[in-house]
Every structure is written in structure tokens, then in C-alpha cells.
Design a protein around this motif. Structure first.
Motif, PDB file in Angstrom:
ATOM      1  N   LEU A 897      -4.279  -5.100   5.938  1.00  0.00           N
ATOM      2  CA  LEU A 897      -2.862  -4.862   5.709  1.00  0.00           C
ATOM      3  C   LEU A 897      -2.006  -5.866   6.462  1.00  0.00           C
ATOM      4  CD1 LEU A 897      -2.677  -0.970   6.177  1.00  0.00           C
ATOM      5  CD2 LEU A 897      -2.732  -2.211   4.002  1.00  0.00           C
ATOM      6  N   LYS A 938       1.917  -4.076   3.026  1.00  0.00           N
ATOM      7  CA  LYS A 938       1.444  -4.837   1.889  1.00  0.00           C
ATOM      8  C   LYS A 938      -0.054  -5.065   2.046  1.00  0.00           C
ATOM      9  CE  LYS A 938       5.519  -5.390   0.039  1.00  0.00           C
ATOM     10  NZ  LYS A 938       5.893  -4.795  -1.265  1.00  0.00           N
ATOM     11  N   ALA A 939      -0.741  -5.007   0.929  1.00  0.00           N
ATOM     12  CA  ALA A 939      -2.194  -5.161   0.968  1.00  0.00           C
ATOM     13  C   ALA A 939      -2.584  -6.635   0.974  1.00  0.00           C
ATOM     14  CB  ALA A 939      -2.815  -4.465  -0.231  1.00  0.00           C
ATOM     15  N   ASN A 941      -5.734  -7.350   0.299  1.00  0.00           N
ATOM     16  CA  ASN A 941      -6.835  -7.366  -0.666  1.00  0.00           C
ATOM     17  C   ASN A 941      -6.973  -5.975  -1.276  1.00  0.00           C
ATOM     18  OD1 ASN A 941      -8.082  -5.855   1.436  1.00  0.00           O
ATOM     19  ND2 ASN A 941      -8.794  -7.785   2.358  1.00  0.00           N
ATOM     20  N   ALA A 942      -8.039  -5.774  -2.045  1.00  0.00           N
ATOM     21  CA  ALA A 942      -8.257  -4.484  -2.709  1.00  0.00           C
ATOM     22  C   ALA A 942      -8.489  -3.371  -1.699  1.00  0.00           C
ATOM     23  CB  ALA A 942      -9.452  -4.591  -3.655  1.00  0.00           C
ATOM     24  N   GLN A 945      -5.164  -2.218  -0.492  1.00  0.00           N
ATOM     25  CA  GLN A 945      -4.463  -1.396  -1.471  1.00  0.00           C
ATOM     26  C   GLN A 945      -5.042   0.006  -1.530  1.00  0.00           C
ATOM     27  OE1 GLN A 945      -1.635  -2.484  -3.120  1.00  0.00           O
ATOM     28  NE2 GLN A 945      -1.520  -0.280  -3.526  1.00  0.00           N
ATOM     29  N   ILE A 948      -3.586   1.942   1.287  1.00  0.00           N
ATOM     30  CA  ILE A 948      -2.209   2.361   1.007  1.00  0.00           C
ATOM     31  C   ILE A 948      -2.192   3.551   0.056  1.00  0.00           C
ATOM     32  CG2 ILE A 948      -0.051   1.643  -0.095  1.00  0.00           C
ATOM     33  CD1 ILE A 948      -0.563  -1.169   0.946  1.00  0.00           C
ATOM     34  N   ASP A 949      -3.090   3.526  -0.922  1.00  0.00           N
ATOM     35  CA  ASP A 949      -3.116   4.580  -1.941  1.00  0.00           C
ATOM     36  C   ASP A 949      -3.778   5.863  -1.460  1.00  0.00           C
ATOM     37  OD1 ASP A 949      -1.901   2.789  -3.619  1.00  0.00           O
ATOM     38  OD2 ASP A 949      -3.775   2.136  -4.561  1.00  0.00           O
TER      39      ASP A 949
END
Length: 999
Positions: A897, A938-939, A941-942, A945, A948-949
């Protein structure tokens, strides 16, 4: 030193080979034949000048083949060759504005801004005051796109002096001059995680705005012309020199939150000396700003996890628990430790027993935290803008000793007192436990659940700053040789006090031996333990000491126009510097020192000095009226690190009837390591995410500890600068400049990140056997940091400035200004240069947080669009400053992140009312729309993300992403005010009113 000696020989020879001059008289009139009183007459290429009297008459000495330059505000500028004449009368026509001669950027003849081969911003006094900002540095923030500064909360001594920088290069790479002479550095070294970490700079906020005539900012490397610290550029502050003008200003202001009340009064005035042969101009500025507080709502679960001592979900408790089965949890976050412990123990008797204890302790720890935060949601935290009182005094004077010799001097003294606070010590952070019961007597409160109502405490941090500078010198012109000899002194001292605190360390006075049976041997019962000095016997006020810096500078500068095409300049500088680390009181450092801010111990204190000696030679060649070439070389010798040799080439070409100018330069530069960086050594408190407050050590590079660790001594930074630009003066009202810059810095000095043990056991204690581990264990430190020439960096970007003025609109006139800075590249060049001990420990002196501080914590782009409209007695200004994106990687943040700060536009409105010819009332609304910084994750990379999710609960009902937020905001204490990445005001809308009366 050979080149230095050659320059000195040239200097002496040149002074003694002067040529004769003659007296020229005349009258200056306008096109109607009316004499112009106060018109300027200057011998071209020199500082030899005079003004006309009431009848337009003048007298000046100059060589017979010289040229006189006649100018007057609002009229054309004329040049007239003397050609052996003794009388020259001139008529000036109206319509053109006087081109201001700039003092920065050339060591030969002064040139106008349009003639300079270098990009120079000129900001007048009116421009500074129109911002409505309370201090000079904050005014520049909203006038110069490449200039940035920000207020940092709860950063101890940083509250005395906010870091600033030009072109993302840090405060130590911009040289500050006052009337062309070097200003002293501050004694403050920024050591916390804030912009400017590991550096120091001059205290420009100490300069009263009312004393400033204009500011010249040279946006180009200028080490060859001015010496160390000029890698990013030079800021030359020109003081007011009026003998017959003055004013008094009353200022007041408040934030729309109802705090931060400000009141100030400033007086600037002048007087002539000795039949108008001299002048004296002085400024007195007194002000007081009250505290502004912007705390966040603290997250109870996060605080419980970090600070509830009995909570098994705290990081330390999980490490202790890992001993049950030998599970290594070193480096795990709390949720990871939970999962690892569960995976290794689930289904066992140990797991079942411990799980029950965890659940019970969780409930108890969280309940204690929630009870306190239910009464004090901000955890008692006070962060924002500290209470500040200051008194500033400035004086500028000059006197004509003879027709061609002038004495000049200026001096300043500043006193500043700042009251701020450390983080609040909550009752679950500092609980009443065995050995600390005395806290209830020290800090009684209103908590219904504790002895004496103990409810924690908040240590105060009080800083006292004094800053002074003074210059005396003379300028003389003889046979067209301009000689400037000066002596400058200056200093800055900062001392601190910590109150409402205590020393919680177990330290005893020396043991006493009483030889009861007089047998000369130590028998049982004859040795009594010393008394405990601190804890329940601790004082609550401490004097941690401070720092001091001073310098003395001698300059000789000589210049002459040899012909219509060639002018030269050369000179020499000798400078001595002294840096002192002031020892604190015993209780402030003993055993670990005062809670919140440890003092300077004797072994870390002392006085250190050095000197340097240098010389330069500058030549300018006007190939034609349009084409200029300029070259400078400089050599310096420092007593502590050795020699530096730098050079600069610049050029300018004008075409299309002087309406368009192409300019460029290439140069090398250097920055000597400051004495602060070489000698500072201290223990300091800092918040380590997931581990609470830890004590780390800053080791200097000349200590015995540095020798043990194999740390290299510091060397100078070196730079290569390249600038190319285009300027267009379409007409007298419209001009545009665009400049590209590229700065490469080699061996950039950085304060390393915290270097920990090479190996640790399950509870985090060092078990390695390297010199690094031994230093940590012997000094009870969690980590160490130090200065090192660690980086090569590349910085490039574009500066843009456009001005359109005198647009007729109704009965008034409208002016527009658009200026901007865009950073193309700001990054590390090559690998980090780690010392061997850091490589052996598998660590790096520069981590992701450090990289973000250097390269992405300032706006990638910044633009200022301003409009001024003057009609009758009213003046209106509306300025909009666009702060571009910044990104950061806070300590403890998941590597997948980053935090990203949203671009924002801050708007400022100003209204001036000229009630009479002498009285002006001004109202400024800064940050009109109450725009505050905003950030989000902000991510990278995957995996980022997915984090974050992820809304699943990990511990205490906290999601994984919430834990990340807790880490970087100290459990939301700094949801609005943080140390990192913010780049404009965090206090919201400010209302300012000023009343100015001109004498």
C-alpha cells in the motif's frame, strides 16, 4: 589553495592599479521641461550612483569613456556615453517602467531582470503582505510555486521552525542572503519523520515582513558564485532603505474554528542622517499567536492493542506468548501474530488455557480504553499550531563617507517563545502499576475509577529561540573599480523546557560503606544502598538543554567593467562556524531522562567549530548587445573535510527587438556537511507502529561508537546543474518565462532510518553478537541512526511564470499572474550506499519512508493563479493555489500500500480599502472555502487491492485496512494533522484584518 592564492594576488594587484576619474554634472527633466527630483543616475556596470536634487540637478564622478544610465519610475531608461563631457543634460519620456536592477545572480555588474542570463523571481513587499500570511515563509508558500513549507504537529523542537525547501531539495540546499550577505543557519537539526529530516536551514520566518523591500529568488545552482548550500538556488532578501517613508500596522486574526487568535503590531520607519548623506531604516514587529488544536477521534480498539499492558493481543504479549511453543513472531503485525499463534496452538491444552485468558484480558483492556475515550474522545491529545510569541527587530543603514564611498550596515534580533505539547499519556498507556503508584500523587485528576482521580497527563514542550545577524561594510568606487568589503556575524540559539512530566527510571545515588568494626574490609551489613533519585522522588520540570550555532564571515568583492564588452568580478570569503550542543540538567537525561523528551547528556554535549577559506573569479562578455556569456570559478578549503572546486557557465541571447530572451546555464556545486550533521548525538523518543514509544539513538560520525561500528566520516555533496529557459516580454504589460532545470546530486547526506539488531529472540531482545548488537544492548536502545553520504539523486522540472497587468476594466485596472512548477523527475539514482554493518544486518539506511520524504512528500506540481483589481479606493485580490498530488509510505504501512494525498485548490481573498492617502484597511480570508488535506490508501499491486477490499474482522473487531490507518495516524490521533505528506494549511479558514497608517 593555489587558485585561492592566485585570486588574492589578482585582487591586491587590481585594487592598486586604479585609473583617474572626472566630475560630471547635469540636469534631468521630463518631456515638458519639468525637473525630475529623485531620478537615478548610475555609472553603467558599477554600484556608483546618485540621485537628482529638488531642481533635477546631479553630480557624479566617472571615467571619461564610461556610460551613465538615467532612470525614473514611470519613465524610460536612457544610457548616455560620457565621451569626455563634463556636463550632460537628459530628458526622459514617460511610458516605460523602470527595470529594477537585481543584486543576485551576478558577481560582476548588476543587471536588470530582463538582462540576466539566470531565472530570478522578484517578489515585492506589497506582494508579500497581500497574502495575509502572518510570517514571511508562509507568504512565500503562496507566491513561489517551487517553494514549499508546512507546519508539523507534535514534533518537539520542530515547532520552533518549520522546514522549507525549493525544488524538493530540502532546506539545507537553498542559500539565504540578507542584502547580499550570508545569513546564519538555525541551530535546529530536524531529526523526526518530517520534511527536511536530517537537515537544517536558516530561520527565514524570523525576518519581519515589514522590513523587506523585495525578495530575489535565484532558481539556479549558484555554488560557484556564493559557496556552499546554493545547490537549489539563492534567496536574497533586500531590506527597506527609505529615509523618509514609514508606516505602522496592526494585525489581528482568528480561525473559523475560534482558535489560533493572532495579534501583532509592526512599525517601519526611516530617517536621514547628516544633511541627507545617509539613512537609517528600522522595523519593530511584536506578535502573539494562540494555540490551534486539531485532534482526531482516537480508535479505542487500536489504542487498546497498542497500550493496554495486560492485553494479550498487544504485540509484546504475543511475543511473550510465543515462548510457550517456540513460535518466532518477530516482525509480525498483531493480526499476523494472532493467526500464527492460533495455527501453532489450536487444539492444545496450552491454546485453550491461553485463549480463555486472551478473551478475558481483551474485554478488560478494551473496556478500560473505551471508558477513558468515552470521556475524552481525542485522548487528551493537543496537536496543530502551537502558542507562539515573538519580537523581531531589524535595522538597515547607510552613510556617504565621501563622493564615492559609502558605509552600510544592517542588524537583526529575534526572540521567539513556543509552547506546545507532547502526546497525552493516557491512564492505560501509563497505568498505576507496581512502582508507578506515585503517578496518582503527581497528576491527580477526575477519573472516578482510580486513586486521586488519576487520568493520565500531558507533558509540555516549551522552546525559546533567539536569532541575530549583523553586517557592516563599505563600498567604494575609484577609477571604475567597485570594491565591497564587509564583515557579517550571526547566530541562533534554541533551548527547551519540559514540564508536567517525570523521570520514571530506576536510578540510585552512590552506595555508602560504613566500616562499623573498623577492620578495613567490607562486611555484611556495612554497605547501604543509595537512595532512589527519580520515580516517586522525581522532579516534574526539566531543562533538557538545547543547541546553538554561530558564524563570522569576512568578504571582499571587487568588480569592474574593462570595456563595453567585458566586465570582471572576483573576491574572497573567510568563514568560521561554531555549533554547540548545550548540556541538559542531570534529571533530564539520567537513566533515560524525562518522559517525552530526553535531555543532552555530558558525553553528547560540547562545542565544535571549523573554518573555510575560498575565492572566486567571474567574467562576463557581452559579445553583442543581445548575446552575453558569463563564467565563474570558485575554490574553497574547509578545515574538516578538505577542498571543493566548482564552476559555472551561463549565457543569454535576446532577439525580436529584445522581446524574447533565450537563457541557460550549466554548473557544478557542492554542499558541505553541517556541523549539526557531523556532531549531533542523542537519545530520542519516537512512536514505533505496533510497539508504542521506543528510545532510539542518533550516533555521530566522529565518536568512538562510530569507530566501533565502522561508520565513515561525512564528505561534501556534489551537484551538477543544468538550466535552460525562454523569456518573452511581449509589451510593457505582458511577459512570460519558461525554465527547465535538471539537478543531479552525488553523495547526498541523509539521516539513516532506524537500524535495529541483527538478530532478536522471541520477545524482541537483541541476541546478535555484532558491534551493532553490543552498542544497542550496552545503551538500552531499540535502534540507532546516523548520518551518511548514502544517495545519488536526480531532480528535474519546469518553472513557468506569466504576468499580464494594467488591463482596463470599467474605472479600474486588472492584473493577472499565473505561475507554476512541475516536477518531471525526483528520484534516487542508483543503489543506496549502505555501510558494511547495515549490509551485514540485511537492512538499509534508506527505507520506503525515507524515500517518500525525499522524493514524493512534496507536490509533484503546484500552480498559482492570481488576479488583482484596483478601482478608486478599493483593491481586490483573489489567488488560487493548486497543490498537486503527493504520496507517502509511512513507517509500518503494508508494503503493498501507499497513502496518496488528493490534489486541492486553496483560495485566498483580499480586500483593501484606502480610506485616506495614508490609511489603508485590509481584510484577508485565507483558505476561503475551508479546504483541508485528504488522503486515502492506494494499492501498489493486486495484494494491496485485496487488502483494501478486505472487510473481514481481524482483532477487536478491526478490519485489516483499519489497522493500517491506525498505524499511520497513531490510532487516529492525527487524522487531520500528521507528520507526513501534508503540504498546505491544516487549520482551515483564517480571517485576518490589518490597519496600516503611512507616516
Amino acid at each position: 589553495m593555489k587558485l585561492t592564492n592566485l585570486l588574492l594576488v589578482t585582487l591586491v594587484f587590481s585594487v592598486t592599479s586604479l585609473f583617474s576619474q572626472s566630475e560630471i554634472k547635469g540636469t534631468v527633466k521630463d518631456s515638458d521641461g519639468i525637473p525630475l527630483a529623485g531620478a537615478n543616475i548610475v555609472v553603467k556596470g558599477s554600484t556608483n550612483g546618485t540621485t537628482t536634487d529638488f531642481d533635477g540637478n546631479y553630480t557624479i564622478e566617472a571615467v571619461s569613456d564610461g556610460t551613465l544610465v538615467f532612470s525614473y519610475i514611470g519613465f524610460e531608461t536612457k544610457e548616455k556615453k560620457i565621451g569626455g563631457q563634463s556636463t550632460i543634460n537628459i530628458t526622459l519620456s514617460e511610458g516605460n517602467q523602470l527595470d529594477e536592477f537585481i543584486a543576485v545572480g551576478s558577481r560582476t555588474a548588476p543587471r536588470s531582470n530582463t538582462d540576466s542570463p539566470l531565472p530570478v523571481d522578484v517578489v515585492g513587499a506589497k506582494d508579500l503582505t497581500s497574502t495575509g500570511q502572518a510570517s514571511f515563509d508562509k507568504a512565500l508558500q503562496y507566491k513561489i510555486p517551487s517553494f514549499n513549507t508546512v507546519q508539523t504537529p507534535v514534533n518537539d523542537a520542530t515547532s520552533l521552525l518549520d522546514p522549507y525547501e525549493i525544488r524538493n531539495m530540502g532546506p539545507s540546499r537553498t542559500l539565504i542572503l540578507i542584502n547580499g550577505k550570508r545569513k546564519n543557519l538555525s541551530s535546529l537539526l530536524y531529526t523526526q519523520t518530517s520534511p527536511g529530516r536530517g537537515e537544517t536551514g536558516a530561520d527565514i520566518s524570523a525576518i519581519p515582513t515589514d522590513a523587506i523591500k523585495r525578495v530575489e529568488i535565484l532558481r539556479d545552482g549558484a555554488s560557484a558564485q556564493y559557496g556552499s548550500d546554493a545547490i537549489a538556488g539563492v534567496m536574497n532578501i533586500i531590506l527597506k532603505n527609505s529615509a523618509n517613508e514609514g508606516s505602522a500596522t496592526i494585525r489581528t486574526g482568528i480561525t473559523t474554528e475560534g482558535d489560533g487568535e493572532m495579534f501583532g503590531i509592526a512599525v517601519n520607519n526611516g530617517s536621514s542622517i547628516g544633511d541627507d548623506k545617509g539613512f537609517i531604516n528600522y522595523t519593530i514587529d511584536l506578535s502573539k499567536v494562540n494555540q490551534s488544536n486539531r485532534p482526531g477521534t482516537v480508535n479505542a480498539a487500536g489504542d487498546a492493542a497498542d497500550f493496554t499492558s495486560s492485553n494479550p493481543n498487544s504485540y509484546g504479549s504475543y511475543l511473550n506468548g510465543s515462548l510457550l511453543g517456540g513460535v518466532d513472531l518477530t516482525g509480525f503485525t498483531v493480526p499476523q501474530a494472532v493467526d500464527e499463534f492460533t495455527n501453532n496452538y489450536v487444539g492444545t491444552a496450552d491454546y485453550n488455557t491461553r485463549n480463555a485468558a486472551i478473551l478475558a484480558s481483551n474485554a478488560q483492556g478494551l473496556a478500560t480504553t473505551e471508558e477513558f475515550l468515552g470521556r475524552r474522545p481525542d485522548a487528551g491529545n493537543i496537536n496543530g499550531s502551537p502558542e507562539t510569541a515573538s519580537a523581531k527587530f531589524e535595522i538597515n543603514t547607510g552613510y556617504e563617507l565621501s563622493e564615492n564611498t559609502n558605509l552600510y550596515a544592517n542588524a537583526a534580533y529575534v526572540y521567539k517563545k513556543v509552547n506546545s505539547f507532547a502526546n497525552y499519556r493516557t491512564p492505560y498507556w501509563k497505568p498505576l502499576s507496581e512502582g508507578s503508584e506515585y503517578l496518582a500523587d503527581f497528576f491527580p485528576g477526575n477519573n472516578p475509577n482510580t486513586v486521586n482521580g488519576y487520568d493520565g497527563y500531558v507533558p509540555t514542550f516549551e522552546g525559546l529561540l533567539t536569532d541575530y545577524n549583523a553586517t557592516i561594510g563599505f563600498k567604494t568606487v575609484k577609477n571604475d573599480w567597485n570594491v565591497d568589503v564587509s564583515f557579517t556575524t550571526g547566530g541562533n540559539t534554541q533551548t527547551y523546557n519540559v514540564n508536567n512530566s517525570h523521570n520514571a527510571n530506576e536510578v540510585y545515588s552512590p552506595s555508602t560503606w560504613v566500616d562499623a568494626n573498623s577492620n578495613g574490609t567490607l562486611d555484611d551489613g556495612e554497605l547501604s544502598q543509595g537512595s532512589e533519585l527519580y520515580r516517586s522522588n522525581s522532579q516534574r520540570s526539566f531543562s533538557p538543554g538545547g543547541t546553538s550555532f554561530s558564524h563570522n564571515v569576512g568578504n571582499i568583492d571587487i568588480s569592474r567593467i574593462l570595456s563595453d564588452k567585458i566586465s570582471i568580478g572576483f573576491g574572497s570569503e573567510f568563514r568560521t562556524e561554531t555549533f554547540e550542543i548545550i548540556e541538559g540538567g542531570l534529571a533530564s537525561y539520567d537513566g533515560g531522562g524525562a518522559d517525552s523528551f530526553a535531555g543532552n547528556s555530558p558525553e553528547n554535549s560540547g562545542k565544535f567549530n571549523r573554518y573555510n577559506f575560498g575565492g572566486y573569479f567571474d567574467i562576463a562578455y557581452d559579445v553583442s548587445d543581445n548575446f552575453l556569456l558569463n563564467g565563474t570559478i570558485r575554490t574553497e578549503n574547509y578545515s574538516d573535510f578538505g577542498n571543493a572546486f566548482v564552476w559555472k557557465l551561463s549565457s543569454r541571447y535576446k532577439f525580436l527587438d529584445d522581446k524574447v530572451t533565450l537563457r541557460g546555464s550549466v554548473s557544478t556545486g557542492f554542499r558541505a556537511p553541517t556541523l549539526h550533521q557531523i556532531y549531533t548525538q542523542k537519545a530520542q523518543y519516537s512512536f514505533v507502529p505496533g510497539q508504542g514509544i521506543q528510545v532510539g539513538g542518533l550516533v555521530n560520525n566522529v565518536s568512538s561508537t562510530a569507530n566501533i561500528l565502522g561508520l565513515p566520516q561525512l564528505d561534501a555533496e556534489e551537484s551538477t546543474n543544468f538550466t535552460v529557459g525562454l523569456g518573452a516580454k511581449i509589451n510593457k504589460n505582458f511577459n512570460v518565462t519558461v525554465d527547465y532545470y535538471n539537478i543531479a546530486v552525488k553523495d547526498r547526506i541523509v539521516l539513516s532510518t532506524e537500524i535495529g539488531a541483527t538478530a532478536t529472540d522471541a520477545v524482541g531482545n537483541s541476541i546478535g553478537n555484532t558491534p551493532l548488537d553490543q552498542v544497542l544492548n550496552n545503551n538500552n536502545l531499540s535502534d540507532i541512526s546516523f548520518f551518511v553520504n548514502a544517495l545519488d539523486t536526480k531532480t528535474s522540472g519546469i518553472d513557468f511564470v506569466a504576468n499580464y497587468k494594467n488591463i482596463s476594466l470599467g474605472d479600474g485596472t486588472l492584473d493577472f499572474t499565473l505561475s507554476g512548477n512541475y516536477t518531471i523527475q525526483n528520484e534516487r539514482d542508483g543503489a543506496v550506499k549502505n555501510p558494511q554493518l547495515v549490509e551485514d544486518a540485511g537492512q538499509s539506511v534508506v527505507n520506503a519512508t525515507q524515500e517518500a520524504l525525499f522524493f514524493t512528500s512534496r507536490p509533484k506540481t503546484k500552480w498559482i493563479l492570481g488576479a488583482n483589481y484596483n478601482i478608486n479606493k478599493f483593491g481586490f485580490s483573489f489567488n488560487n493555489t493548486y497543490f498537486g498530488k503527493t504520496t507517502f509510505k509511512q513507517q509500518g504501512l503494508d508494503e503493498n500500500l501507499r497513502t496518496e494525498f488528493t490534489p486541492k485548490i486553496v483560495s485566498d481573498l483580499g480586500v483593501n480599502f484606502n480610506a485616506t492617502e495614508k490609511l489603508t484597511i485590509a481584510l484577508n480570508i485565507n483558505n476561503l472555502f475551508n479546504v483541508l488535506p485528504e488522503w486515502g490508501f492506494k494499492a501498489e499491486n493486486a495484494a494491496g487491492q485485496a487488502l483494501i477490499d478486505d472487510t473481514s474482522l481481524t482483532y477487536y473487531g478491526i478490519t485489516s485496512i483499519q489497522e493500517q490507518s491506525n498505524l499511520i495516524t497513531f490510532n487516529q490521533r492525527y487524522s487531520q494533522m500528521t507528520y507526513d505528506g501534508y503540504h498546505f494549511s491544516q487549520l482551515g479558514t483564517m480571517l485576518n484584518l490589518s490597519i496600516n497608517y503611512r507616516f
